[in-house]
Design an enzyme around this catalytic site. Sequence first.
Site, short mmCIF file in Angstrom:
data_model
loop_
_atom_site.label_atom_id
_atom_site.label_comp_id
_atom_site.label_asym_id
_atom_site.label_seq_id
_atom_site.Cartn_x
_atom_site.Cartn_y
_atom_site.Cartn_z
N ASP A 1 -63.33 57.18 100.20
CA ASP A 1 -62.79 56.63 101.44
C ASP A 1 -63.87 56.33 102.47
O ASP A 1 -64.40 57.23 103.11
CB ASP A 1 -61.78 57.66 102.02
N SER B 1 -66.03 40.02 111.75
CA SER B 1 -65.76 38.86 110.90
C SER B 1 -65.86 37.61 111.78
O SER B 1 -65.60 37.65 112.98
CB SER B 1 -64.36 38.98 110.29
#
Length: 408
Positions: free
Chosen positions: A113, A277
């Site tokens: 994770d 992004s």
Amino acid sequence: MAPLTHFLAAATLASLGAAMPTALDNVKVGSTTLNQVRNTNYTFNGAVSVYKTYLKFGAAIPEHLQTAVDNTGLLSKRTSGSVATSPIDSSDDAYSIPVSIGTPAQVLNLDLDTGSSDLWVFSSLTTASEVNGQNIYTPSKSSTSKLVSGATWKVKYGDESTSSGVVYTDKVTVGGITASSQAVEVAKTVSASFTSNSDIDGLIGMGFDSLNSAKPSAVPTFFDNIIGNLDSPVFTADLKHNKAGSYDFGVIDSSKYTGSLTYVAVDTDPGYWKFTSSGYGIGSAAFKSTSVVGIADTGTTLLYLDTAIVKAYYATVSGASNSATYGGWVFKCSATLPNFVFGVGSAKITIPGSYINYSPVTTGSSTCFGGLQDSTDIGINIFGDVALKAAFVVFDGSDTPRLGWASK
Ligand SMILES: Cc1noc(C)c1CN(C)Cc1cc2n(n1)CCN(c1cc(N)ncn1)C2
């Protein structure tokens, strides 16, 4: 002056009755200075210095010293490794890896994770009623386990699931790479969502140490413990839909992606692999250049983005609605969903629409839950497995952490 000096030296020796070996004939008598130059590449390390002294005088190396030296990564040979990772079910709800703990090895399937930083496991100390088929770690059966006196931990995830317990150190091996004294957080209690899923025996956090929950002081992640021994300070994720992928450590395997990697800076505050992004595209519509800050999170199943993006996406899916009943965007399973493109620098990663037709809301239902959901209530955008399995991702833990993205 040299000849005079030369002459005086010869005379002196002669007066002392010293035989004049002919070798002196070509000796230049004089003086020179060798200035010391600091080796700026050398960093003193106490453990390594003591270790080398022990070796020099043949003294036995105490285990604590060996562990300290191992953890510096300064002496051990560089290494790399790879471990297969498999989706725990046909919906790719999570991805697990086999992790060996202790001596002899006890193998547990852990959820790697990148969105958390605790390595915790179901154990012999876990409340019996909260264990339901999981593999457990039993410290007392490991000759290399050590209780960390006074240390406790408690972790809480975005979905309110929790676990907590005490801390041991033990040998942990992933993909052939060993941390000789890894903090293993042993669960005494876990919440129902962990109990109900026997495919996950715990988590191995690969976020930054600042997210670790151990008290009175945080403990290093597995990646932090091995990074010094790796050929390159990286691990990579190659998750796949409904089939085994891999996590690699210390190496970037260019056979696992197409084109080139595009790197983007990581903001490590508060401890996620947080990046920006460069925009998004829906289906064949024009790409929209806009900054979308989010985290690369292998421990989150879906893709969670801003309301405006999510609404624009589902506006192209007839009959889609944001359902209070099902807790998110749903549509007819028979719908054909458009691809979703997200930008990384000038590169584009395309998530197939089929990944966003995630799964029936309940087994056999004709209503399907979207793999793209709204991030408003979470407070941060999350590029979870739905996004990650469309890419090859480099988690670069160098002094300037960054993420590398490529299509595949
Ligand atoms: C996940 C998951 N979803 O459906 C199933 C089944 C699972 C696997 N499952 C029960 C095991 C598991 C692992 C986690 N959860 N549950 C919930 C909270 N987790 C995270 C991690 C993170 N980075 N961010 C937010 N929460 C980790």
